[in-house]
Design a protein around this motif. Structure first.
Motif, PDB file in Angstrom:
ATOM      1  N   ARG A   1       0.831  -1.206   0.000  1.00  0.00           N
ATOM      2  CA  ARG A   1       0.000   0.000   0.000  1.00  0.00           C
ATOM      3  C   ARG A   1       0.863   1.252   0.000  1.00  0.00           C
ATOM      4  NH1 ARG A   1      -4.955  -2.152  -1.203  1.00  0.00           N
ATOM      5  NH2 ARG A   1      -5.594  -3.721   0.306  1.00  0.00           N
ATOM      6  N   GLN A   2       0.226   2.372  -0.266  1.00  0.00           N
ATOM      7  CA  GLN A   2       0.920   3.658  -0.169  1.00  0.00           C
ATOM      8  C   GLN A   2       1.197   3.944   1.298  1.00  0.00           C
ATOM      9  OE1 GLN A   2      -0.863   6.975  -2.241  1.00  0.00           O
ATOM     10  NE2 GLN A   2      -0.097   8.421  -0.752  1.00  0.00           N
ATOM     11  N   TRP A   3       2.466   4.019   1.676  1.00  0.00           N
ATOM     12  CA  TRP A   3       2.828   4.208   3.076  1.00  0.00           C
ATOM     13  C   TRP A   3       4.187   4.902   3.147  1.00  0.00           C
ATOM     14  CZ3 TRP A   3      -0.720   3.030   6.679  1.00  0.00           C
ATOM     15  CH2 TRP A   3      -0.349   3.135   8.018  1.00  0.00           C
ATOM     16  N   PRO A   4       4.403   5.814   4.103  1.00  0.00           N
ATOM     17  CA  PRO A   4       3.449   6.190   5.155  1.00  0.00           C
ATOM     18  C   PRO A   4       2.383   7.140   4.646  1.00  0.00           C
ATOM     19  CG  PRO A   4       5.449   7.477   5.356  1.00  0.00           C
ATOM     20  CD  PRO A   4       5.685   6.515   4.228  1.00  0.00           C
ATOM     21  N   ILE A   5       1.240   7.128   5.324  1.00  0.00           N
ATOM     22  CA  ILE A   5       0.167   8.048   4.998  1.00  0.00           C
ATOM     23  C   ILE A   5      -0.100   8.929   6.208  1.00  0.00           C
ATOM     24  CG2 ILE A   5      -0.926   6.639   3.222  1.00  0.00           C
ATOM     25  CD1 ILE A   5      -2.818   5.556   5.265  1.00  0.00           C
ATOM     26  N   ASN A   6      -0.762  10.020   5.963  1.00  0.00           N
ATOM     27  CA  ASN A   6      -0.920  11.059   6.982  1.00  0.00           C
ATOM     28  C   ASN A   6      -2.116  10.754   7.880  1.00  0.00           C
ATOM     29  OD1 ASN A   6      -0.495  13.463   8.365  1.00  0.00           O
ATOM     30  ND2 ASN A   6      -1.817  14.623   6.972  1.00  0.00           N
ATOM     31  N   ILE A   7      -1.979   9.745   8.737  1.00  0.00           N
ATOM     32  CA  ILE A   7      -3.024   9.442   9.711  1.00  0.00           C
ATOM     33  C   ILE A   7      -2.399   9.239  11.082  1.00  0.00           C
ATOM     34  CG2 ILE A   7      -4.645   8.434   8.067  1.00  0.00           C
ATOM     35  CD1 ILE A   7      -3.726   5.678   8.960  1.00  0.00           C
ATOM     36  N   LYS A   8      -3.184   9.465  12.116  1.00  0.00           N
ATOM     37  CA  LYS A   8      -2.726   9.303  13.489  1.00  0.00           C
ATOM     38  C   LYS A   8      -3.813   8.627  14.310  1.00  0.00           C
ATOM     39  CE  LYS A   8       0.306  13.380  13.583  1.00  0.00           C
ATOM     40  NZ  LYS A   8       0.597  14.676  14.255  1.00  0.00           N
ATOM     41  N   ARG A   9      -3.388   8.080  15.446  1.00  0.00           N
ATOM     42  CA  ARG A   9      -4.338   7.530  16.408  1.00  0.00           C
ATOM     43  C   ARG A   9      -4.559   8.573  17.491  1.00  0.00           C
ATOM     44  NH1 ARG A   9      -7.496   3.387  15.405  1.00  0.00           N
ATOM     45  NH2 ARG A   9      -7.211   2.310  17.383  1.00  0.00           N
ATOM     46  N   VAL A  10      -5.826   8.895  17.748  1.00  0.00           N
ATOM     47  CA  VAL A  10      -6.180   9.941  18.688  1.00  0.00           C
ATOM     48  C   VAL A  10      -7.151   9.373  19.715  1.00  0.00           C
ATOM     49  CG1 VAL A  10      -7.310  12.191  18.951  1.00  0.00           C
ATOM     50  CG2 VAL A  10      -5.809  11.768  16.998  1.00  0.00           C
ATOM     51  N   GLU A  11      -6.992   9.770  20.969  1.00  0.00           N
ATOM     52  CA  GLU A  11      -7.902   9.339  22.029  1.00  0.00           C
ATOM     53  C   GLU A  11      -9.158  10.199  22.008  1.00  0.00           C
ATOM     54  OE1 GLU A  11      -7.330   8.046  26.614  1.00  0.00           O
ATOM     55  OE2 GLU A  11      -6.951  10.173  26.191  1.00  0.00           O
ATOM     56  N   VAL A  12     -10.318   9.539  22.100  1.00  0.00           N
ATOM     57  CA  VAL A  12     -11.596  10.237  22.101  1.00  0.00           C
ATOM     58  C   VAL A  12     -12.465   9.666  23.206  1.00  0.00           C
ATOM     59  CG1 VAL A  12     -11.594  10.803  19.645  1.00  0.00           C
ATOM     60  CG2 VAL A  12     -12.564   8.636  20.409  1.00  0.00           C
ATOM     61  N   CYS A  13     -13.495  10.414  23.540  1.00  0.00           N
ATOM     62  CA  CYS A  13     -14.500   9.945  24.483  1.00  0.00           C
ATOM     63  C   CYS A  13     -15.492   9.067  23.723  1.00  0.00           C
ATOM     64  CB  CYS A  13     -15.215  11.133  25.116  1.00  0.00           C
ATOM     65  SG  CYS A  13     -16.418  10.667  26.389  1.00  0.00           S
ATOM     66  N   ARG A  14     -15.705   7.846  24.202  1.00  0.00           N
ATOM     67  CA  ARG A  14     -16.540   6.895  23.470  1.00  0.00           C
ATOM     68  C   ARG A  14     -17.980   7.398  23.318  1.00  0.00           C
ATOM     69  NH1 ARG A  14     -14.386   1.988  22.451  1.00  0.00           N
ATOM     70  NH2 ARG A  14     -12.540   1.348  23.624  1.00  0.00           N
ATOM     71  N   ALA A  15     -18.496   8.091  24.316  1.00  0.00           N
ATOM     72  CA  ALA A  15     -19.903   8.494  24.273  1.00  0.00           C
ATOM     73  C   ALA A  15     -20.163   9.519  23.184  1.00  0.00           C
ATOM     74  CB  ALA A  15     -20.336   9.054  25.629  1.00  0.00           C
ATOM     75  N   SER A  16     -19.218  10.429  22.944  1.00  0.00           N
ATOM     76  CA  SER A  16     -19.454  11.522  22.004  1.00  0.00           C
ATOM     77  C   SER A  16     -18.609  11.439  20.746  1.00  0.00           C
ATOM     78  CB  SER A  16     -19.182  12.862  22.692  1.00  0.00           C
ATOM     79  OG  SER A  16     -17.805  12.943  23.052  1.00  0.00           O
ATOM     80  N   GLY A  17     -17.492  10.717  20.808  1.00  0.00           N
ATOM     81  CA  GLY A  17     -16.574  10.677  19.679  1.00  0.00           C
ATOM     82  C   GLY A  17     -15.690  11.899  19.598  1.00  0.00           C
ATOM     83  N   ASP A  18     -15.777  12.792  20.573  1.00  0.00           N
ATOM     84  CA  ASP A  18     -14.959  14.004  20.590  1.00  0.00           C
ATOM     85  C   ASP A  18     -13.787  13.814  21.543  1.00  0.00           C
ATOM     86  OD1 ASP A  18     -16.683  15.290  18.808  1.00  0.00           O
ATOM     87  OD2 ASP A  18     -17.985  15.970  20.428  1.00  0.00           O
ATOM     88  N   LEU A  19     -12.880  14.797  21.556  1.00  0.00           N
ATOM     89  CA  LEU A  19     -11.753  14.745  22.477  1.00  0.00           C
ATOM     90  C   LEU A  19     -12.282  14.673  23.909  1.00  0.00           C
ATOM     91  CD1 LEU A  19      -9.448  17.464  20.898  1.00  0.00           C
ATOM     92  CD2 LEU A  19      -9.200  14.991  20.729  1.00  0.00           C
ATOM     93  N   PRO A  20     -11.733  13.802  24.739  1.00  0.00           N
ATOM     94  CA  PRO A  20     -12.287  13.605  26.083  1.00  0.00           C
ATOM     95  C   PRO A  20     -12.059  14.819  26.980  1.00  0.00           C
ATOM     96  CG  PRO A  20     -10.260  12.357  25.815  1.00  0.00           C
ATOM     97  CD  PRO A  20     -10.589  12.918  24.473  1.00  0.00           C
ATOM     98  N   ASN A  21     -13.114  15.217  27.692  1.00  0.00           N
ATOM     99  CA  ASN A  21     -12.932  16.242  28.708  1.00  0.00           C
ATOM    100  C   ASN A  21     -12.536  15.560  30.021  1.00  0.00           C
ATOM    101  OD1 ASN A  21     -15.279  15.151  29.693  1.00  0.00           O
ATOM    102  ND2 ASN A  21     -16.561  16.914  29.190  1.00  0.00           N
ATOM    103  N   ALA A  22     -12.445  16.327  31.082  1.00  0.00           N
ATOM    104  CA  ALA A  22     -11.940  15.785  32.348  1.00  0.00           C
ATOM    105  C   ALA A  22     -12.866  14.748  32.954  1.00  0.00           C
ATOM    106  CB  ALA A  22     -11.724  16.938  33.340  1.00  0.00           C
ATOM    107  N   TRP A  23     -14.143  14.703  32.512  1.00  0.00           N
ATOM    108  CA  TRP A  23     -15.105  13.821  33.191  1.00  0.00           C
ATOM    109  C   TRP A  23     -15.512  12.615  32.336  1.00  0.00           C
ATOM    110  CZ3 TRP A  23     -16.342  19.205  32.735  1.00  0.00           C
ATOM    111  CH2 TRP A  23     -15.929  19.954  33.842  1.00  0.00           C
ATOM    112  N   CYS A  24     -14.916  12.452  31.180  1.00  0.00           N
ATOM    113  CA  CYS A  24     -15.295  11.314  30.315  1.00  0.00           C
ATOM    114  C   CYS A  24     -14.858  10.010  30.985  1.00  0.00           C
ATOM    115  CB  CYS A  24     -14.645  11.459  28.944  1.00  0.00           C
ATOM    116  SG  CYS A  24     -14.983  10.060  27.844  1.00  0.00           S
ATOM    117  N   PRO A  25     -15.788   9.078  31.253  1.00  0.00           N
ATOM    118  CA  PRO A  25     -15.417   7.849  31.965  1.00  0.00           C
ATOM    119  C   PRO A  25     -14.820   6.759  31.070  1.00  0.00           C
ATOM    120  CG  PRO A  25     -17.770   7.889  31.600  1.00  0.00           C
ATOM    121  CD  PRO A  25     -17.244   9.182  31.062  1.00  0.00           C
TER     122      PRO A  25
END
Length: 792
Positions: free
Chosen positions: A597-621
């Motif tokens: 495949r074409q590699w490397p490609i411009n992707i990263k692994r990012v942590e998110v809050c499972r409930a919202s799919g957004d970046l986790p705030n301080a209270w995301c369980p």
């Protein structure tokens, strides 16, 4: 008369004869060099169609309903050539086109002695009779034949005449020439025939209708008859006189000679062969061979799996299916099953289902999500709403008639939820989903207004070939490439319609789709398959399409007349056949390793809050990881989980600055009203925030918002033309004591995160105005405008 007069007269006669011979030689030489048509010109020929490994798929009839192939003399076995001359015309290389001695001997045997008829024709005379269809049973016809033979010798070389005879000679029935005869009788080209086979071919043209009769045995094999065997033995005796060293051939001549009949000719992959033959006029080529990209071994596998699957499902009324297998590495079609049975008129078997326009159902949904990934609408863990929705006058429903509430983009794709797919498609800009399908080569589409958003759910029509090309595009990192049907079709680089990043992530999302029989599969045989099913309206078409290692496989079940059947559901009818073929590929030890495949490609692994799919705030369980395309993927701070201060004594919301001696905090989920209603309907408990939790808008107790300290406000930053990549701006902000991480954005594009009190380096990719913003993990934010200019 004096001696001098006699010598003078003799000299004049010799001069006349010399002049005559000179003129004759000039005529002969001029005739040979004068332009004249090839002996093979305008001769209708058969076509040999082979798979990519050279296996015979079909030998077609020529336009005059004969099997005939033109094979150059150099491609014919020398033993066969010598055997033919030994049998037919031992003096071929020396006579001028006819042999007076042979003619006299033949005439005496036929008309004078009353013995058996003996032909006196040379190879050249026989060629003249075959080429011009002469009647040579009377004297007049024989004279015409001799004249034509002289004409051939005048204009063509001995090798050209010999080559033409070997390609015109009759070999029984409608078989002409050694090329067709060796291919039909021996299943091999004429340069690979053995001496016993060559001798049999050499004697066959003398009486093809009598000697060519085959003797059947109990095992359905065919062997040469007694007449042909006796003639071959006589020829071998003469051969041994010339070649006494061939003593080892005696044993071979005593073995039975296995022959095939024209009725045994293969008729494999009929729909694919029909297609390449129909397109042959667009691809001029020399020679009678046509080599396809098909693999006969894989073709048999698909045919067997389709046939067995339909036998199992016959009680449900499933009678017809199509399938195509494509190698994405070179876009060659390795197998094509156009219908369940080419010869079954009750299912219109000769129709090529791969080229028929059908509703694709949900098989096009992966491309909606791929476009959304490229346009920054979502990432794999973006939470979408599967709730009752109206898009103007259009109110789509899910296949099962139910709603799941919040679902991630991956779940929505894998579970084929209609509402999220339509919602995502409505957010696409350039290209829209309609424009993308046009760019992907979907033909005969109506106007965009004709479909509306119903196009997302299979409102349009595609062919299996078009659908396979699009799935191959996902396998080729977003490049749309044409299918290849012939080995001499050059591979093309194709046009890029999706980014390599979006293609990779979409494949990864589709791999999360479990097989329908996942519980019965042994854990020792993991094979990642990126696949999707589709069901058309009114149950007319059942689809399953996917990527298996380097291959794209698409299967379809339905009826060519468009009749519906409640059993035509993609996951129930098509998916089992799809994975039956996949298992067959594994069992056949087909290489299913992932291609480069074409590699490397411009992707990263990012942590998110499972409930919202957004970046986790301080209270995301609960937190998880997702793929993220920097500069494209939408990243926001999650606001679903929020802490509320409660009075320790009353349990009610407490306002004002937080006092740990009298207050405590609890985390509640803040869901929009439409999603909250779905939770209620589904019986899923959610703890609603208590009344008065916002304290009338006074939320000073929540802490201070971050404040950007770098870059400076109202400051112009410059980059040099010679080194535009050396401009690194330091992004920094002061934050409240309860903050652990901050997230930086340029406009709506996420550019990175940093721990509290740490700076982030950022390099602008252009000049102009930028709106920088920082958001802490409590959702509080600050922003400012900066300008980047360029200098020499």
């Amino acid at each position: 008369m004096t001696v001098r007069a006699i010598l003078r007269r003799g000299l004049r006669r010799w001069r006349w004869w010399l002049l005559s011979l000179t003129v004759l030689a000039a005529v002969l030489i001029g005739a040979r060099w004068w332009p004249h048509p090839s002996l093979s010109e305008s001769i209708p020929l058969s076509t040999v169609v082979r798979d990519r490994e050279g296996r015979l798929l079909r030998l077609t009839l020529a336009s005059d309903q004969r099997y005939r192939l033109w094979v150059p003399l150099k491609d014919i076995s020398p033993q066969l050539v010598e055997a033919v001359m030994l049998q037919e015309d031992a003096w071929f290389r020396w006579h001028p086109g006819f042999n007076p001695i042979s003619l006299v001997r033949g005439a005496w045997s036929t008309y004078g002695s009353g013995e058996a008829r003996i032909g006196g024709s040379t190879l050249t005379m026989q060629l003249a009779r075959l080429r011009w269809r002469l009647q040579t049973r009377d004297v007049r016809g024989k004279l015409v034949q001799i004249a034509r033979a002289l004409q051939l010798e005048l204009f063509y070389s001995k090798d050209e005449i010999l080559e033409a005879y070997l390609n015109f000679a009759p070999y029984g029935g409608n078989i002409e020439g050694v090329g067709a005869a060796s291919l039909i009788y021996y299943r091999k080209p004429p340069d690979r025939v053995t001496l016993p086979e060559s001798l049999a071919l050499a004697v066959l043209p003398q009486a093809p209708s009598r000697r060519g009769k085959l003797a059947a045995r109990d095992d359905d094999a065919f062997y040469i008859g007694t007449g042909l065997e006796a003639a071959r033995a006589r020829l071998y005796a003469r051969w041994r006189e010339r070649h006494p060293e061939d003593l080892a051939e005696d044993a071979l001549l005593n073995l039975p000679l296995r022959l095939h009949s024209a009725r045994e000719l293969p008729f494999r992959a009929p729909h694919l062969v029909d297609r390449v033959l129909a397109e042959r006029a667009w691809h001029p080529q020399a020679g009678p061979e046509l080599k396809t990209t098909l693999d006969a071994r894989l073709q048999r596998l698909l045919e067997e799996r389709v046939r067995n699957h339909l036998q199992r499902e016959r009680s449900r009324g499933l009678r017809n299916a199509s399938a195509i297998l494509i190698d994405t590495r070179d876009m060659g079609v390795r197998a094509l099953v156009g219908s369940a049975d080419y010869f079954d008129a009750s299912i219109q078997g000769q129709v090529n289902g791969s080229d028929a326009k059908r509703s694709p159902g949900s098989t096009l949904k992966p491309f909606i999500y791929a476009l959304a990934l490229d346009q920054g609408v979502l990432h794999p863990q973006t939470v979408l709403r599967d709730v009752p929705s109206a898009f103007g006058p259009y109110t789509p429903e899910n296949f099962d008639g139910r709603f799941m509430g919040p679902v991630t983009a991956t779940e929505a794709l894998v579970r084929s939820r209609n509402i999220p797919a339509v919602s995502v498609a409505a957010q696409l800009k350039q290209p829209t989903f309609y424009d993308f399908l046009r760019q992907a080569g979907v033909s005969r589409m109506a106007s965009k207004d004709h479909y509306g958003l119903a196009l997302v759910l299979g409102g349009g029509e595609v062919t299996m070939e078009e659908l396979a090309r699009m799935y191959a595009m996902l396998g080729n990192d977003g490049r749309l490439r044409p299918l290849r049907w012939r080995e001499d079709d050059p591979p093309e680089e194709g046009a890029r319609l999706l980014s390599a990043e979006a293609s990779y992530i979409t494949r990864d999302m589709l791999r999360q789709n479990p097989r329908p029989d996942a519980g019965s599969q042994p854990a020792s045989r993991p094979l990642p398959v990126a696949w999707k099913t589709g069901t058309s309206w009114a149950f007319r078409d059942a689809w399953s399409a996917g990527i298996v290692g380097p291959y794209v496989l698409v299967v379809w079940l339905g009826n060519f007349d468009g009749s519906s059947n409640p059993a035509l559901i993609g996951v129930e009818a098509a998916a089992p056949l799809f994975f039956d073929i996949v298992d067959g590929l594994q069992a056949a030890r087909v290489d299913l390793a992932e291609p480069a495949r074409q590699w490397p490609i411009n992707i990263k692994r990012v942590e998110v809050c499972r409930a919202s799919g957004d970046l986790p705030n301080a209270w995301c369980p609960q937190r998880g990881m997702t793929w993220f395309i920097p500069g494209k993927s939408p990243i926001r701070i999650s606001t679903v989980h929020r802490a509320i201060a409660l009075d320790r004594a009353t349990g009610r919301p407490a306002c004002g600055r937080f006092d740990p001696s009298t207050m405590r905090t609890e985390v509640f989920e803040f869901w929009p009203s439409d999603l909250a209603q779905v939770f209620v309907q589904a019986g899923i408990p959610r703890r609603r925030p208590p009344a008065g939790h916002d304290c009338g808008g006074a939320q000073d107790w929540l802490g201070s918002a971050p404040s950007i300290t770098s870059p400076y406000r109202a400051t112009r930053y410059t980059m040099r033309l010679s080194h535009p990549d050396q401009v690194n701006l330091s992004l920094a902000a002061t934050v409240d004591a309860d903050v652990s991480k901050v997230f930086w954005f340029v406009g709506n594009t996420f550019i990175g995160s940093a721990d509290a009190g740490k700076a982030l380096a950022w390099t602008p990719d252009r000049t102009g105005q930028f709106r920088l913003s920082v958001v802490d993990d409590h959702g509080r934010s600050d922003e400012r405008e900066i300008e980047v200019a360029v200098v020499q």
